[in-house]
Design a protein around this motif. Structure first.
Motif, PDB file in Angstrom:
ATOM      1  N   MET A  15       0.802  -1.212   0.000  1.00 20.15           N
ATOM      2  CA  MET A  15       0.000   0.000   0.000  1.00 20.15           C
ATOM      3  C   MET A  15       0.844   1.276   0.000  1.00 20.15           C
ATOM      4  O   MET A  15       0.306   2.365   0.087  1.00 20.15           O
ATOM      5  CB  MET A  15      -0.897   0.034   1.248  1.00 20.15           C
ATOM      6  N   ARG A  16       2.132   1.159  -0.090  1.00 26.53           N
ATOM      7  CA  ARG A  16       3.021   2.319  -0.011  1.00 26.53           C
ATOM      8  C   ARG A  16       2.543   3.468  -0.893  1.00 26.53           C
ATOM      9  O   ARG A  16       2.389   4.590  -0.445  1.00 26.53           O
ATOM     10  CB  ARG A  16       4.435   1.895  -0.424  1.00 26.53           C
ATOM     11  N   GLY A  17       2.297   3.205  -2.148  1.00 22.99           N
ATOM     12  CA  GLY A  17       1.872   4.263  -3.062  1.00 22.99           C
ATOM     13  C   GLY A  17       0.369   4.448  -3.094  1.00 22.99           C
ATOM     14  O   GLY A  17      -0.140   5.425  -3.623  1.00 22.99           O
ATOM     15  N   ASP A  18      -0.354   3.516  -2.521  1.00 25.33           N
ATOM     16  CA  ASP A  18      -1.812   3.542  -2.615  1.00 25.33           C
ATOM     17  C   ASP A  18      -2.488   3.929  -1.307  1.00 25.33           C
ATOM     18  O   ASP A  18      -3.671   3.689  -1.136  1.00 25.33           O
ATOM     19  CB  ASP A  18      -2.326   2.174  -3.050  1.00 25.33           C
ATOM     20  N   LEU A  19      -1.753   4.527  -0.394  1.00 24.04           N
ATOM     21  CA  LEU A  19      -2.338   4.877   0.905  1.00 24.04           C
ATOM     22  C   LEU A  19      -3.463   5.897   0.735  1.00 24.04           C
ATOM     23  O   LEU A  19      -4.506   5.792   1.379  1.00 24.04           O
ATOM     24  CB  LEU A  19      -1.261   5.422   1.848  1.00 24.04           C
ATOM     25  N   ARG A  20      -3.271   6.868  -0.161  1.00 24.42           N
ATOM     26  CA  ARG A  20      -4.320   7.853  -0.393  1.00 24.42           C
ATOM     27  C   ARG A  20      -5.569   7.199  -0.978  1.00 24.42           C
ATOM     28  O   ARG A  20      -6.688   7.533  -0.620  1.00 24.42           O
ATOM     29  CB  ARG A  20      -3.817   8.951  -1.322  1.00 24.42           C
ATOM     30  N   ARG A  21      -5.362   6.269  -1.894  1.00 20.92           N
ATOM     31  CA  ARG A  21      -6.517   5.564  -2.478  1.00 20.92           C
ATOM     32  C   ARG A  21      -7.243   4.731  -1.430  1.00 20.92           C
ATOM     33  O   ARG A  21      -8.467   4.647  -1.416  1.00 20.92           O
ATOM     34  CB  ARG A  21      -6.068   4.667  -3.625  1.00 20.92           C
ATOM     35  N   PHE A  22      -6.464   4.114  -0.542  1.00 21.94           N
ATOM     36  CA  PHE A  22      -7.069   3.322   0.529  1.00 21.94           C
ATOM     37  C   PHE A  22      -7.874   4.222   1.460  1.00 21.94           C
ATOM     38  O   PHE A  22      -9.001   3.886   1.848  1.00 21.94           O
ATOM     39  CB  PHE A  22      -5.985   2.570   1.309  1.00 21.94           C
ATOM     40  N   LEU A  23      -7.337   5.384   1.818  1.00 20.74           N
ATOM     41  CA  LEU A  23      -8.068   6.314   2.672  1.00 20.74           C
ATOM     42  C   LEU A  23      -9.326   6.821   1.968  1.00 20.74           C
ATOM     43  O   LEU A  23     -10.365   7.001   2.598  1.00 20.74           O
ATOM     44  CB  LEU A  23      -7.169   7.482   3.079  1.00 20.74           C
TER      45      LEU A  23
END
Length: 106
Positions: A15-23
């Protein structure tokens, strides 16, 4: 227990690059859940208000019903002595067609 932390570590790395998408996904789920519960709450409030005020809305104080027959003239006269009456007939019908025919056009 070591496999759990390993799975957490792999998940965080993934999720390193996808943290914003996860939030964003979490926020969307929260907003959707809030909307669904709000709509259910408003629907329940409207239903409760209609149930509580049905007599005022419909203009009636008493409802008498018979499932087996219509009221006789004597019964109607007795009820009319208490005020204005109205009659409602509920039916339970079923449509059938002759063999080989349809009820609607294809």
């Amino acid at each position: 227990m070591g496999s759990f932390w390993g799975a957490v570590r792999i998940g965080l790395l993934d999720m390193r690059g996808d943290l914003r998408r996860f939030l964003l996904l979490v926020v969307c789920l929260a907003v959707g859940t809030a909307l669904i519960s709000g709509v259910n709450s408003v629907g329940a409030s409207i239903t409760r208000a209609i149930d509580d005020g049905a007599a005022e809305l419909m203009g009636g104080d008493v409802e008498l019903s018979r499932a087996d027959r219509l009221a006789t003239a004597d019964e109607l006269a007795t009820m009319a002595g208490f005020g204005t009456i109205s009659t409602t007939i509920d039916t339970n019908l079923r449509a059938e067609s002759p063999p080989g025919r349809r009820l609607c056009r294809p």
